[in-house]
Design a protein around this motif. Structure first.
Motif, PDB file in Angstrom:
ATOM      1  N   ASP A 246     -14.346  -8.467  14.023  1.00 44.11           N
ATOM      2  CA  ASP A 246     -14.958  -8.716  12.784  1.00 44.11           C
ATOM      3  C   ASP A 246     -13.402  -8.551  12.140  1.00 44.11           C
ATOM      4  O   ASP A 246     -12.334  -8.554  12.380  1.00 44.11           O
ATOM      5  CB  ASP A 246     -15.652  -7.162  12.491  1.00 44.11           C
ATOM      6  N   ASP A 247     -13.816  -9.276  10.881  1.00 44.09           N
ATOM      7  CA  ASP A 247     -12.103  -8.860   9.826  1.00 44.09           C
ATOM      8  C   ASP A 247     -11.872  -7.335   9.804  1.00 44.09           C
ATOM      9  O   ASP A 247     -12.708  -6.886   9.659  1.00 44.09           O
ATOM     10  CB  ASP A 247     -13.216  -9.595   7.682  1.00 44.09           C
ATOM     11  N   LEU A 248     -10.499  -7.401   9.788  1.00 46.85           N
ATOM     12  CA  LEU A 248     -10.279  -6.598   9.903  1.00 46.85           C
ATOM     13  C   LEU A 248      -8.948  -7.094   8.482  1.00 46.85           C
ATOM     14  O   LEU A 248      -7.902  -7.503   8.758  1.00 46.85           O
ATOM     15  CB  LEU A 248      -9.919  -6.480  10.955  1.00 46.85           C
ATOM     16  N   GLU A 249      -8.996  -5.488   7.995  1.00 47.36           N
ATOM     17  CA  GLU A 249      -7.355  -5.764   6.602  1.00 47.36           C
ATOM     18  C   GLU A 249      -6.894  -4.745   7.019  1.00 47.36           C
ATOM     19  O   GLU A 249      -6.842  -2.904   7.245  1.00 47.36           O
ATOM     20  CB  GLU A 249      -7.766  -5.244   5.278  1.00 47.36           C
ATOM     21  N   LEU A 250      -5.278  -5.070   6.745  1.00 43.70           N
ATOM     22  CA  LEU A 250      -4.055  -3.794   7.140  1.00 43.70           C
ATOM     23  C   LEU A 250      -3.203  -4.312   5.852  1.00 43.70           C
ATOM     24  O   LEU A 250      -2.904  -5.282   5.233  1.00 43.70           O
ATOM     25  CB  LEU A 250      -3.344  -3.996   8.253  1.00 43.70           C
ATOM     26  N   ALA A 251      -3.556  -2.564   5.303  1.00 40.47           N
ATOM     27  CA  ALA A 251      -2.949  -2.331   4.207  1.00 40.47           C
ATOM     28  C   ALA A 251      -1.355  -1.074   4.357  1.00 40.47           C
ATOM     29  O   ALA A 251      -1.718  -0.319   4.340  1.00 40.47           O
ATOM     30  CB  ALA A 251      -3.662  -2.337   2.629  1.00 40.47           C
ATOM     31  N   THR A 252      -0.247  -1.515   3.855  1.00 38.40           N
ATOM     32  CA  THR A 252       0.908  -1.088   3.880  1.00 38.40           C
ATOM     33  C   THR A 252       1.556  -1.436   2.565  1.00 38.40           C
ATOM     34  O   THR A 252       1.478  -1.407   1.865  1.00 38.40           O
ATOM     35  CB  THR A 252       1.319  -1.724   5.262  1.00 38.40           C
ATOM     36  N   THR A 253       2.838  -0.959   3.334  1.00 43.87           N
ATOM     37  CA  THR A 253       4.005  -0.188   1.707  1.00 43.87           C
ATOM     38  C   THR A 253       4.627  -1.542   1.963  1.00 43.87           C
ATOM     39  O   THR A 253       5.374  -2.032   3.176  1.00 43.87           O
ATOM     40  CB  THR A 253       4.503   1.121   1.877  1.00 43.87           C
ATOM     41  N   SER A 254       5.382  -1.763   0.469  1.00 49.65           N
ATOM     42  CA  SER A 254       6.600  -3.067   0.933  1.00 49.65           C
ATOM     43  C   SER A 254       7.940  -2.299   1.838  1.00 49.65           C
ATOM     44  O   SER A 254       8.448  -3.138   2.018  1.00 49.65           O
ATOM     45  CB  SER A 254       6.801  -2.967  -0.522  1.00 49.65           C
ATOM     46  N   PHE A 255       8.042  -0.932   1.708  1.00 51.42           N
ATOM     47  CA  PHE A 255       9.041  -0.505   2.546  1.00 51.42           C
ATOM     48  C   PHE A 255       8.970  -0.449   3.995  1.00 51.42           C
ATOM     49  O   PHE A 255       9.477  -0.722   5.146  1.00 51.42           O
ATOM     50  CB  PHE A 255       8.552   1.002   2.263  1.00 51.42           C
ATOM     51  N   ASP A 272      -4.735 -10.599  14.810  1.00 48.35           N
ATOM     52  CA  ASP A 272      -5.940 -10.836  13.733  1.00 48.35           C
ATOM     53  C   ASP A 272      -6.140 -10.144  12.171  1.00 48.35           C
ATOM     54  O   ASP A 272      -6.871  -9.569  11.693  1.00 48.35           O
ATOM     55  CB  ASP A 272      -7.135 -11.054  14.308  1.00 48.35           C
ATOM     56  N   LEU A 273      -5.669  -9.356  11.736  1.00 45.16           N
ATOM     57  CA  LEU A 273      -5.197  -8.268  10.645  1.00 45.16           C
ATOM     58  C   LEU A 273      -4.533  -9.135   9.854  1.00 45.16           C
ATOM     59  O   LEU A 273      -4.054  -9.312   9.179  1.00 45.16           O
ATOM     60  CB  LEU A 273      -4.130  -7.347  10.836  1.00 45.16           C
ATOM     61  N   ALA A 274      -5.405  -8.975   8.188  1.00 43.91           N
ATOM     62  CA  ALA A 274      -5.266  -9.579   7.450  1.00 43.91           C
ATOM     63  C   ALA A 274      -4.587  -8.306   6.560  1.00 43.91           C
ATOM     64  O   ALA A 274      -4.789  -7.556   6.116  1.00 43.91           O
ATOM     65  CB  ALA A 274      -6.592  -9.634   6.193  1.00 43.91           C
ATOM     66  N   LEU A 275      -3.140  -9.092   6.582  1.00 44.13           N
ATOM     67  CA  LEU A 275      -2.269  -7.859   5.682  1.00 44.13           C
ATOM     68  C   LEU A 275      -2.232  -8.205   4.263  1.00 44.13           C
ATOM     69  O   LEU A 275      -2.344  -8.766   3.530  1.00 44.13           O
ATOM     70  CB  LEU A 275      -0.909  -8.833   5.975  1.00 44.13           C
ATOM     71  N   THR A 276      -2.435  -6.727   2.970  1.00 39.89           N
ATOM     72  CA  THR A 276      -1.900  -6.588   2.325  1.00 39.89           C
ATOM     73  C   THR A 276      -0.725  -5.576   2.362  1.00 39.89           C
ATOM     74  O   THR A 276      -0.550  -4.298   2.538  1.00 39.89           O
ATOM     75  CB  THR A 276      -3.421  -5.840   1.477  1.00 39.89           C
ATOM     76  N   VAL A 277      -0.093  -6.061   1.324  1.00 40.77           N
ATOM     77  CA  VAL A 277       1.372  -5.286   1.308  1.00 40.77           C
ATOM     78  C   VAL A 277       1.948  -5.424  -0.254  1.00 40.77           C
ATOM     79  O   VAL A 277       1.266  -6.044  -0.904  1.00 40.77           O
ATOM     80  CB  VAL A 277       3.139  -6.514   1.332  1.00 40.77           C
TER      81      VAL A 277
END
Lengths: 340, 340
Positions: A246-255, A272-277
């Motif tokens: 399944d679609d899976l997002e990884l949301a992390t910090t700019s640090f 296959d993790l969609a990365l959000t920074v």
């Protein structure tokens, strides 16, 4: 109704004896008090300040726990939150959901998480039952990047993890993980496709609960966001090794994204993790001790900081407003230290 | 800032074996499933529907648990909530704060709550630490009016309690309480001024936690509202017998106030509790099964229903809006029963 899905933010809090290895973790100024950090983080998320925990997780240089940032977002953005007790070592005044987890052992033991299977199963059931459209998963566990590295090694994934210290003690972590593999009689990649065995032999109870929650939620068609850095990316790897695509997002910090030693981008791409920074823009307030410490590379992430910042961004709450809220929460949290 | 104090609603949930006495309680349609009612109530408060609990607390006539009403208010009025595990008999998916309470024994045992002292002490500390201006205390414990009667008897207070049944089985309750006094070798009034001994010998773990929370909060200058009927009035009596003379409000429903068998007004007056009675105006929606059941005298109160209605009233949210929210929550909660 808005276009924003109804969101439940779940902080998974626990402990591993791996944190007691000298030089491994910065999560807590005083090593003796570090075991209280997850309990205090849970209280800061739930109430806006420590309640029962006898510590304020602030480093000697004044760097506060990322719980301060997550709570600051919570005070400006409307979402539900819950704390999951995945092996807390010390009592917390925050309300917690139980997945019958005990504190994890040292990763250099043959079996640091003997109950990995039942924690995963409990969390999976709970993740499936949770009534939300989107589940945001976060962690607080000192020593957690080292056990994450252990899991990545056993799964055969690249073992690049971040650190709450400005200088990532990668050599020490690799040494500890190699000792763990030896103790479990494992070579790298031996446990590919076996997520719970991997956690049992090389992980920590928080990874067991996060992976179980993610799998259960995805199976129930709930959207899942992994809010964190390399530990949450490791949870994503566990989900993939459990066979879910399944679609899976990884949301992390700019640090974390800026930490070359961690290489979170490659870890996300591998799995296959969609990365959000999200960048909280701390350089605009670099005279504040908390924000200056993050700019200097301390803490970086944790308690879902990156995911919380992404929620603020999505809700259209500006980072200036979040920075103001961080100041308020920081003052409230540290005030307690000044009391007699 | 508004004039409304920042409010924390604490639901104290637990169990007593007293509930298993035939004819004592209506909290749960099927006696075998009744032990799950507090766990389900906690989930309904936290998430808006049962999550882990395998029951929907709705009586055969269609009367839902008052948790439905409290949750309906929660969805229209802004306040924080927390669940305290004061001896739950079954697991709950709601996050809970622990006061190290075990399920209570039968009030006819010599010592149904051996840990009353430590529960009270834990709760008192927690009540003092909670960061809120106003603490609203509520209960869910099947059989709780009978143990409340036991406590009133041991304290020497008038032993008039309400019931979740339309016909209050007062004779049965008195018989059970008399057996409890005998088993504890007590005459009425023998334990006046000794609140924890009273709970230990004649009460339940929820009363220990509610009384402890109230005492701790009052000592920390936090305003306290007892949200409920005769059980919460009994908690008020325990606070008075602990020697506290602070202002204390009892907020209940019109259904308890109209119950002549309970005489909540006299009980409140005896213990210097300022009584607030709120009428949700169910007669304007008497074609709805939930509201019709309350009009017929079922349930009456519980899960802080009266206190929640008072919060809605204070916030200027009209009872028409609350009745609409009750319909929504009722549909959501009962939907689950229809599922295969």
């Amino acid at each position: 109704m808005t276009d924003t899905p109804e969101t439940l933010f779940a902080l998974v809090a626990g402990a591993t004896e791996t944190a007691a290895i000298d030089g491994i973790s910065a999560a807590g100024a005083d090593p003796a008090l570090m075991a209280h950090t997850p309990s205090a983080d849970a209280e800061i998320l739930a109430y806006g300040r420590p309640v029962r925990a006898p510590v304020v997780p602030v480093s000697p240089s004044g760097c506060p726990t990322p719980a301060v940032v997550t709570r600051a977002v919570h005070e400006r953005v409307d979402f539900e939150s819950v704390v999951v007790d995945a092996g807390l070592a010390e009592p917390t005044g925050a309300p917690t959901v139980d997945v019958r987890a005990a504190r994890g052992g040292d990763v250099r033991d043959p079996e640091p998480v003997p109950d990995a299977g039942s924690i995963f199963a409990d969390a999976r059931r709970f993740g499936a039952d949770l009534p939300t459209e989107r589940l945001v998963l976060a962690e607080t566990i000192p020593g957690g990047t080292t056990t994450a590295m252990g899991v990545l090694a056993a799964l055969g994934e690249r073992r690049t993890v971040s650190s709450s210290l400005p200088e990532n003690p990668l050599d020490l972590k690799r040494e500890v993980v190699d000792a763990g593999l030896d103790a479990s009689d494992l070579a790298r990649g031996d446990l590919a496709g076996q997520p719970t065995d991997t956690i049992r032999q090389m992980g920590d109870p928080v990874l067991a609960a996060v992976a179980g929650l993610a799998v259960g939620a995805l199976e129930a068609d709930t959207e899942v966001v992994l809010a964190g850095g390399t530990q949450l990316a490791t949870a994503g790897a566990l989900v993939r090794h459990a066979g879910l695509t399944d679609d899976l997002e990884l949301a992390t910090t700019s640090f974390v994204a800026a930490d070359d030693s961690a290489n979170v981008r490659a870890l996300a791409a591998d799995n296959d993790l969609a990365l959000t920074v999200t960048d909280p823009g701390f350089e605009q307030r670099d005279d504040h001790p908390a924000m200056a410490a993050y700019l200097a590379g301390e803490a970086k992430e944790g308690v879902g900081m990156g995911g919380a910042l992404a929620l603020a961004d999505e809700a259209g709450v500006g980072m200036d407003s979040i920075r103001n809220a961080i100041e308020t929460v920081y003052d409230r949290v540290t005030e307690r230290e000044a009391a007699p």
